[in-house]
Design a protein around this motif. Sequence first.
Motif, short mmCIF file in Angstrom:
data_model
loop_
_atom_site.label_atom_id
_atom_site.label_comp_id
_atom_site.label_asym_id
_atom_site.label_seq_id
_atom_site.Cartn_x
_atom_site.Cartn_y
_atom_site.Cartn_z
N ALA A 79 0.77 -1.39 -0.41
CA ALA A 79 0.09 -0.50 -0.11
C ALA A 79 0.77 1.33 -0.07
O ALA A 79 0.57 2.02 -0.91
CB ALA A 79 -0.76 -0.26 1.22
N ASP A 80 2.07 1.60 0.69
CA ASP A 80 2.80 2.31 1.06
C ASP A 80 3.97 2.74 -0.64
O ASP A 80 4.22 4.01 -0.95
CB ASP A 80 3.98 2.24 1.83
CG ASP A 80 3.70 1.93 3.36
OD1 ASP A 80 2.11 3.00 3.14
OD2 ASP A 80 4.00 2.10 4.00
N ARG A 81 4.03 1.48 -1.06
CA ARG A 81 4.38 2.10 -2.70
C ARG A 81 3.47 1.96 -3.76
O ARG A 81 4.78 1.43 -5.21
CB ARG A 81 5.26 0.82 -2.69
CG ARG A 81 6.41 0.89 -1.87
CD ARG A 81 7.36 -0.60 -1.42
NE ARG A 81 8.18 0.24 -0.59
CZ ARG A 81 8.46 0.37 1.18
NH1 ARG A 81 6.82 0.65 1.29
NH2 ARG A 81 9.29 0.63 1.77
N GLY A 82 2.43 2.14 -3.41
CA GLY A 82 1.44 2.04 -4.57
C GLY A 82 1.81 0.49 -5.03
O GLY A 82 1.23 0.63 -6.91
N ILE A 83 1.81 -0.64 -5.01
CA ILE A 83 1.79 -1.59 -5.94
C ILE A 83 0.59 -2.86 -5.35
O ILE A 83 -0.19 -2.66 -4.78
CB ILE A 83 2.94 -2.23 -4.95
CG1 ILE A 83 3.92 -2.12 -4.89
CG2 ILE A 83 3.12 -4.85 -5.87
CD1 ILE A 83 5.05 -2.68 -4.09
#
Length: 153
Positions: free
Chosen positions: A149-153
């Motif tokens: 989620a933090d990396r938009g994956i």
Amino acid sequence: MEFLPSPRTRAESDATVDHCYSLIQERGWGAWAVELKVSGEFVGFVGLNIPSTELPFSPCVEILWRLAFQHWGHGYASEAAQESLRIGFEMIELPEIVSFTAVGNRRSSAVMRRLGMQESGTFEHPLVPPGNSLRLHCLYRLSRSRYAADRGI
């Protein structure tokens, strides 16, 4: 080694390197050597490890780093640890990675926060003798879902 109970002898350091190498051969991952790109100078090691000591939150995989003092403060731990997290979550597909350090180790705690890890309490490290100021450790955790989620994956 400032926040470890005692410095290692050359023989102990060599044994650690041999152990790290054997674990990489066995698992395909572990604590990797870090060197400067421009000179090839050895900086230390960073990577993933299954602690051999039973901890209050075992079983687990930890992210760890040990860098030579002259290489502190240059971002090497954060850079190499980011890549270790990528391998742990995206290639090995670990559900969670933890890290821990002595409560007073503000530098390592700052790296853990930069990695997106969340503080998750304290514990007494069983390998540090009672009464030693380094016995109380803080635990940080990062789940694969939070990493993604933090990396938009």
